[in-house]
Design an enzyme around this catalytic site. Structure first.
Site, PDB file in Angstrom:
ATOM      1  N   LEU A  61      24.921  41.717  52.971  1.00 37.89           N
ATOM      2  CA  LEU A  61      24.737  43.163  52.831  1.00 37.89           C
ATOM      3  C   LEU A  61      25.801  43.816  51.956  1.00 37.89           C
ATOM      4  CD1 LEU A  61      23.616  44.173  56.442  1.00 37.89           C
ATOM      5  CD2 LEU A  61      22.198  43.750  54.420  1.00 37.89           C
ATOM      6  N   ASP A 115      18.857  33.977  52.658  1.00 34.15           N
ATOM      7  CA  ASP A 115      20.094  34.014  51.867  1.00 34.15           C
ATOM      8  C   ASP A 115      20.031  35.166  50.862  1.00 34.15           C
ATOM      9  OD1 ASP A 115      22.601  33.439  50.887  1.00 34.15           O
ATOM     10  OD2 ASP A 115      21.996  31.654  49.759  1.00 34.15           O
ATOM     11  N   HIS A 141      22.783  41.205  43.462  1.00 35.72           N
ATOM     12  CA  HIS A 141      23.798  41.435  42.432  1.00 35.72           C
ATOM     13  C   HIS A 141      23.269  42.489  41.466  1.00 35.72           C
ATOM     14  CE1 HIS A 141      26.313  38.083  43.692  1.00 35.72           C
ATOM     15  NE2 HIS A 141      25.256  37.290  43.680  1.00 35.72           N
ATOM     16  N   HIS A 160      20.606  34.635  57.771  1.00 35.12           N
ATOM     17  CA  HIS A 160      21.512  34.424  56.629  1.00 35.12           C
ATOM     18  C   HIS A 160      21.265  35.485  55.562  1.00 35.12           C
ATOM     19  CE1 HIS A 160      23.634  31.278  53.890  1.00 35.12           C
ATOM     20  NE2 HIS A 160      23.818  32.498  53.426  1.00 35.12           N
ATOM     21  N   ASP A 179      31.103  31.257  55.358  1.00 35.62           N
ATOM     22  CA  ASP A 179      30.039  31.558  54.403  1.00 35.62           C
ATOM     23  C   ASP A 179      30.165  30.706  53.151  1.00 35.62           C
ATOM     24  OD1 ASP A 179      27.790  32.908  53.362  1.00 35.62           O
ATOM     25  OD2 ASP A 179      29.092  34.315  52.310  1.00 35.62           O
ATOM     26  N   ASN A 234      31.239  37.693  53.859  1.00 32.76           N
ATOM     27  CA  ASN A 234      31.922  37.729  52.559  1.00 32.76           C
ATOM     28  C   ASN A 234      31.986  39.156  52.022  1.00 32.76           C
ATOM     29  OD1 ASN A 234      29.120  37.724  52.075  1.00 32.76           O
ATOM     30  ND2 ASN A 234      29.360  36.782  50.061  1.00 32.76           N
ATOM     31  N   ASN A 283      23.156  29.325  44.827  1.00 31.81           N
ATOM     32  CA  ASN A 283      23.969  28.245  45.382  1.00 31.81           C
ATOM     33  C   ASN A 283      23.612  28.037  46.847  1.00 31.81           C
ATOM     34  OD1 ASN A 283      25.857  26.237  45.499  1.00 31.81           O
ATOM     35  ND2 ASN A 283      27.627  27.590  45.650  1.00 31.81           N
ATOM     36  N   PHE A 341      26.230  33.516  41.558  1.00 29.40           N
ATOM     37  CA  PHE A 341      25.132  32.834  42.232  1.00 29.40           C
ATOM     38  C   PHE A 341      24.382  33.816  43.132  1.00 29.40           C
ATOM     39  CE2 PHE A 341      28.188  29.327  41.569  1.00 29.40           C
ATOM     40  CZ  PHE A 341      27.362  28.345  41.033  1.00 29.40           C
ATOM     41  N   HIS A 346      28.225  26.822  55.061  1.00 28.76           N
ATOM     42  CA  HIS A 346      27.809  26.591  53.675  1.00 28.76           C
ATOM     43  C   HIS A 346      28.535  25.320  53.257  1.00 28.76           C
ATOM     44  CE1 HIS A 346      27.305  27.826  49.306  1.00 28.76           C
ATOM     45  NE2 HIS A 346      28.325  26.976  49.229  1.00 28.76           N
TER      46      HIS A 346
END
Length: 428
Positions: free
Chosen positions: A62, A304, A308, A59, A151, A93, A277, A322, A178
């Site tokens: 990238l 996960d 960011h 999980h 996702d 995503n 999240n 998140f 998810h």
């Protein structure tokens, strides 16, 4: 290049840590035994360090294509190698979403060109991840999709999820979820509990996750499909999954390092680096996750990894996205806070990060066996360092663990018999 790793320790097939040497020839593990000698191999004395199978993470995010300001395939996979991971499974995503032949082929070409570790991409369940039209599972599987998921956008329509599970089952593929019931999210940014009440924030209730898992488990039973639950975070979710396993339903589950190490009581302030999240839950939830990991309800640990930018995280806890970065801190965090404290054993930690995820998804990874591809991680269990985000190879520096002192750091990662990353002067 061939390598002979001398004077190491590894976990044998009986699950015991024993002394060993390990020989790598032509990209394969040629021999695992004590007192190996070999011509035409570079000798590396690991001096008692742990020789582990390359870690497996099912999980990760990238971000490429579409989110290269957060992470790229190159930076993310180099960070994975630094963290000891040799096989990672990339969530869909991205923009565009890998939901058709054109997009999946483009993604696979990028991976082939840029990746430092093995990257297995997920295929989306629905076109653009919006839940209204199913993708062509057969084509995505043909192009190398690892499994199917939408996702972070849980499939809300039960009829769509059931149809997806039936199609995946015919292809002997897993549906990965998810789990959130959108009508219960409440525009929350943290767990609905003491922290949200204290700071006047909208909270996401635990039942938002567990009710969605319960629905999907029954759908998976009806479809006879392997259903995998992402980042379990609540006591209720653990109970539902445990009951399903006892009933013989094909359900597996993962938990993140941050949910095993932190709970809402550990959030010092309204710090966006503690925003993920699912959110950090209460003490009872945290205890249930540990119990679920130990009793087999939860099968594996997955990071996960969600990078960011600093600017995005600086928007405040309500507006910031998140997610936290996870590759480069996972093993030392878990070793220090679970193994060193006697909660789990080193052998169990290795299994949760290697053979269990590999076996769950039928991957030829996660074990040091003669004849297998040489995906290997060398870990210094004695080395202690402070987590410093400025040293991360990931573009994402968003971690709640800055300043934590941890032991058990990877010092070399080998992928396909080649050194993908090594810590300078760690093995001399």
């Amino acid at each position: 290049m061939n390598y002979l790793f001398k004077n190491g320790r590894y976990m044998n097939e009986e699950g015991k840590i024993v002394a060993t040497d390990l020989l790598v020839q032509d990209g394969k593990i040629a021999k695992v035994a004590e007192n190996i000698t070999a011509d035409n191999a570079e000798v590396i004395d690991v001096n008692g360090k742990l020789i582990a199978p390359g870690l497996v993470d099912v999980h990760v995010h990238l971000r490429e294509p579409g989110g290269e300001h957060k992470e790229t395939i190159e930076t993310g996979t180099l960070a994975a190698a630094k963290g000891g991971f040799t096989t990672i499974c990339a969530m869909p995503n991205t923009r565009p979403v890998p939901d058709c032949r054109e997009h999946m082929e483009d993604l696979q070409n990028r991976i082939k060109e840029k990746a430092h570790v093995n990257v297995l991409p997920y295929g989306a369940i629905t076109v653009r991840q919006v839940g209204s039209e199913m993708t062509d599972f057969e084509t995505l599987k043909e192009l190398g999709a690892f499994a199917f998921t939408d996702d972070g956008v849980g499939v809300q329509d039960a009829s769509m999820m059931l149809a997806a599970m039936k199609r995946a089952a015919k292809l002997n593929m897993a549906v990965v979820a998810h789990c959130e019931e959108n009508t219960l999210i409440n525009k929350g940014c943290v767990h609905e509990g003491k922290f949200s009440e204290k700071h006047g924030l909208n909270g996401i209730p635990s039942v938002c996750e567990s009710v969605h898992i319960a629905r999907d488990i029954l759908l998976a039973e009806a479809a006879d499909c392997h259903y995998h639950v992402c980042h379990v975070s609540t006591k209720g979710s653990v109970r539902v999954i445990r009951d399903a396993k006892r009933a013989g339903i094909k359900v597996t589950a993962e938990v993140t390092p941050h949910h095993l190490v932190l709970c809402e009581d550990d959030i010092p302030s309204a710090d966006p680096n503690f925003k993920m999240n699912p959110p950090l839950r209460g003490k009872e939830d945290h205890a249930a996750l540990i119990e679920g990991l130990l009793d087999g309800t939860i099968d594996m640990i997955a990071t996960d990894h969600a990078p960011h930018t600093a600017e995005e995280k600086a928007q405040g806890i309500e507006r910031a996205p998140f997610g936290i970065t996870g590759f480069e801190t996972a093993f030392p965090l878990l070793y220090t806070n679970l193994v060193k404290k006697g909660i789990i054993t080193l052998e169990q930690l290795i299994q949760f990060l290697t053979e269990k995820p590999a076996d769950t998804f039928g991957l030829e990874a996660g074990r040091l066996k003669e004849g297998r591809t040489a995906d290997i991680t060398i870990i210094d269990l004695e080395q202690e360092e402070e987590i410093d985000p400025t040293t991360f190879l990931s573009k994402g520096k968003n971690t709640p663990f800055a300043g934590w002192k941890c032991q058990g750091w990877p010092v070399m990662t080998i992928v396909g018999g080649k050194i993908a990353w090594q810590k300078e002067s760690a093995l001399v």
